[in-house]
Every structure is written in C-alpha cells, then in structure tokens.
Design an enzyme around this catalytic site. Sequence first.
Site, PDB file in Angstrom:
ATOM      1  N   HIS A 147       0.986  -1.071   0.086  1.00 21.44           N
ATOM      2  CA  HIS A 147      -0.166  -0.058   0.031  1.00 21.44           C
ATOM      3  C   HIS A 147       1.035   1.304  -0.039  1.00 21.44           C
ATOM      4  O   HIS A 147       0.541   2.270  -0.725  1.00 21.44           O
ATOM      5  CB  HIS A 147      -0.773   0.061   1.255  1.00 21.44           C
ATOM      6  CG  HIS A 147      -1.639   1.219   1.475  1.00 21.44           C
ATOM      7  ND1 HIS A 147      -2.808   1.586   0.486  1.00 21.44           N
ATOM      8  CD2 HIS A 147      -1.693   2.065   2.404  1.00 21.44           C
ATOM      9  CE1 HIS A 147      -3.503   2.486   0.802  1.00 21.44           C
ATOM     10  NE2 HIS A 147      -2.718   3.057   2.131  1.00 21.44           N
ATOM     11  N   GLN A 252      -6.389  14.711   2.298  1.00 23.07           N
ATOM     12  CA  GLN A 252      -5.132  13.909   2.859  1.00 23.07           C
ATOM     13  C   GLN A 252      -4.055  14.371   2.168  1.00 23.07           C
ATOM     14  O   GLN A 252      -2.975  14.863   2.843  1.00 23.07           O
ATOM     15  CB  GLN A 252      -5.391  12.641   2.711  1.00 23.07           C
ATOM     16  CG  GLN A 252      -4.232  11.963   3.760  1.00 23.07           C
ATOM     17  CD  GLN A 252      -4.406  10.542   3.674  1.00 23.07           C
ATOM     18  OE1 GLN A 252      -5.450   9.947   2.992  1.00 23.07           O
ATOM     19  NE2 GLN A 252      -3.350   9.701   3.818  1.00 23.07           N
ATOM     20  N   LYS A 264      -9.101  12.346   7.303  1.00 23.37           N
ATOM     21  CA  LYS A 264      -9.125  10.827   7.929  1.00 23.37           C
ATOM     22  C   LYS A 264     -10.134  11.013   9.138  1.00 23.37           C
ATOM     23  O   LYS A 264     -10.784  10.004   9.431  1.00 23.37           O
ATOM     24  CB  LYS A 264      -7.917  10.567   8.355  1.00 23.37           C
ATOM     25  CG  LYS A 264      -6.894  10.126   7.278  1.00 23.37           C
ATOM     26  CD  LYS A 264      -7.386   8.655   7.055  1.00 23.37           C
ATOM     27  CE  LYS A 264      -5.966   8.177   6.096  1.00 23.37           C
ATOM     28  NZ  LYS A 264      -6.332   6.970   5.661  1.00 23.37           N
TER      29      LYS A 264
END
Length: 440
Positions: A147, A252, A264
């Site tokens: 990721h 973000q 978030k």
Amino acid sequence: MNLNDTHDPARSSWVASAREPDTDFPLQNLPYGTFSAIGDAAQRVGVAIGDQVLDLGAVHRAGLLHGDAADAAALAARDGLAALMALPPQPLSALRAAVFSLLCNGTETSARAQAQAADLLQPARRLHLHLPCQVRGYTDFLASEHHTARNGQLKGLADPVPENYRWVPVAYHGRASSIVVSGTPVVRPHGQWKTAGGEVVFGPVDALDFELEMGVFVGRGNPQGTPVRTAEAHAHIFGLCLLNDWSSKAVQWWEQMLGPFLGKNFATSISPWIVTQEALEPFRIAAPARPSGLPALLPYLRTEGHAKAGTWNISLSAALQTASMRDRGAPPAVVSRTHLRHLCWTPAQMLAHHTSNGCNLQTGDLLGTGTISGPDDESRACMTELTRAGREPVELPCGERRPWLADGDEVVLHARAEVPGFVPIGFGQCRGVIAPAQPY
C-alpha cells in the site's frame, strides 16, 4: 498454540444457525459485543452464536454460570464490555468455557440449564448493535509496504517507500470520537484540496475512499512509563474486528505535513463484534518473513515465538454496492480480496512499538492495522490503488464505473479465519453507505 476444548472442531451447538457452514459465529467463535433491544436505551453485553445473541447479564441472573465465569459475567453486566476486556486471561477463559458448555451439544451442562439459555437468546436482526465499548484512543498504522509503495508511486515520489518505514511501524493518532459502528451512514465531508489544474478549492470532497483494515482492541493497558515488550504484547490484545478507515484522499494529500487530519477524522467504521484472541488461537501463523536485503529488526521488535506465530490466517474482502444495484436487488460486487499476512508489521509489534517510549495504552483503545493491500491487483485494498487515484475507474458488473465512491454507494467488508482441521470463524460485517454532504 494454547488450544482447549472450546476449539474442538467435533463440537457443535444446539443453536441451529451456528451449525450452518457459512456462519461467521459457530460455537468455536463466541465474540463479544454490545446491544440493546429496539426501543430500549439500556445497553447490554452479549455473545454472538449463529444468528442469535446471548445476553450475558440475563445468563448470570438466571444462575447459569458459576465461579470465575459468573463473576466475569456480572462485571460485564454491571460495568459494560470494557470492564470484561480489562480482566486477566484466567477469568476470560473461564467465561468462554462456561458459555461454550452452555451452548454446546453433548456437554455436562444440564438440559434444564440449556433450555433456560435457549429462552435467553434473541435474534440479532431484532437488536440494535452498538460500538462494543467506548473507544478512548485510536491509532492507525501503515503496515502494508505494498500500500505504501503504490501510494508513493502515485504521488511521483523518487523513493515510494521511505527509509524509516523498514525500521519502524509508522502510525498516526486518529480521532476516537468519530468511530462508528457498522451500518452507520457516512456523510460525505467538506474539505480543502488542490485540483489538478492548480486551484485550491473548498467543498464536498470528490476523492472519497474506503480502506480495508482490521482493528485491534486493547484489553489490559500498561502503566505510563512502562513499555510492553513484543513477547508480552499478545497478553494486552483482547481481540480483533473489521475496520474501514474512510478517507478523503485529495484533502489528505493536500494537508498532510504532520500526518493525516481532516482527510481521515470524519468517520471510521468498525464491525460490532470483537473476536477474542482465544477464539483466534488455532489460526496463528508465522509473522511475515523479513525480505533479504533489508536491515535486521531491532531487538525490541523481534522474538523467536513471535516469528513462529505472530499473526493469524485471516482472509479479507471488500465489496461495493451502488444505489442502482441495491434497487435492482443485485448483491455487492467484490472489488478486493487480500490477507492479513501481507502486512509487514504484526499487531504485537504495533502495540510494542506504540508503548516503547512509555506511552500508556488503556482498555478499549483501538489500533488500526492500516490498509491491508497485497502484491497483486486483486489485493489492492482501497479505491486509490484500485483506480490509480481515479485515473482508471473500477468497472462494476452492472456496467457502472467508479473512480471514487459516489453518494449511495455501500462498502461491505468481510473477514474469515480458517486453517485445515478447525472450524472457520468470521467477524460479521462492516458496512457503510455514503450519504450526501450536508449544506455547509
């Protein structure tokens, strides 16, 4: 592995739905949650069995538990699930064994006691499920290198994976007050971001994303100034749940200097049932192997026992259902399949590092694993990765395309622990529908 009779795959429950092969909650699971009857504000602690819920307080008042098990159930009934989570292993195991015996076919528990227990079961569909306990603190980790690398590549970074990532479990402190239980609508937030054309704007966000994660609930905390060693960390973990770290990606990326903030903190969804460490014991597997060429872990993040059984054999999936799919009765379409083993840091390492400077974790604190993405395309566990930041929309079976989540979309997370020779167990669902932004 510390196995006992509650893991015996030959045992089954007299609760019919707990014997269904695809149930998340067979007799060998027995997760804890908090519920209330529809129209009743009183919250109670329950145990999921099949499609039913057993009220722990009612079981205690009926005199069906004894010794440590009775004391633990009474504590939960009086003070809530967090009080139970703070107990040491022995009374927790006693309570699990007693409930197991009460719900199991062919045990020494009397038929009369089991008949009483049957009267205390309630269909889960008729109950309102709440957050399992008050979440006092929330920390979200970034534990998948896959990721991390994909996001770094999408941002055009020369080094997509920072040097420190391979040394230290990276995390940020999230917002505990905006954690919601599965099924709670997620209102599209407003935010500020910089467009592709270079204009800075404010309004309802467009790059809205989900992130497929697991949540780790802290049971017993640690005194301030006293770190928890990696070898001891599992003794401080009560159990696991599913977690969706909803994210506004453009916000973000624009704001992130000290870490995530408004991109978030508007909502994080979790599943209502906590699957305990004891239930997960048969599914332990080795911690991820350290790739060659990387620096050796510092001693405080490694132990021999942790290397051999530091994580669990848990597969996960995320599915997406649009409003039009729902109207036509079409099921959610799976867009991601991944596995907990893809994380390069384990929950024990996360907890040990979190406390390594003396930070005091408390009962009910929640640790997010970070997006559990793997190496292949199917295991990309968020829209950012699936669509290359909106450049390649996801194609759904209904013919609709999604660069990001749209209003009316519902994301459904699932997870299942299984190994040969044991009864698979699940985590229920973590669901959330995107509601339109409110007028600002």
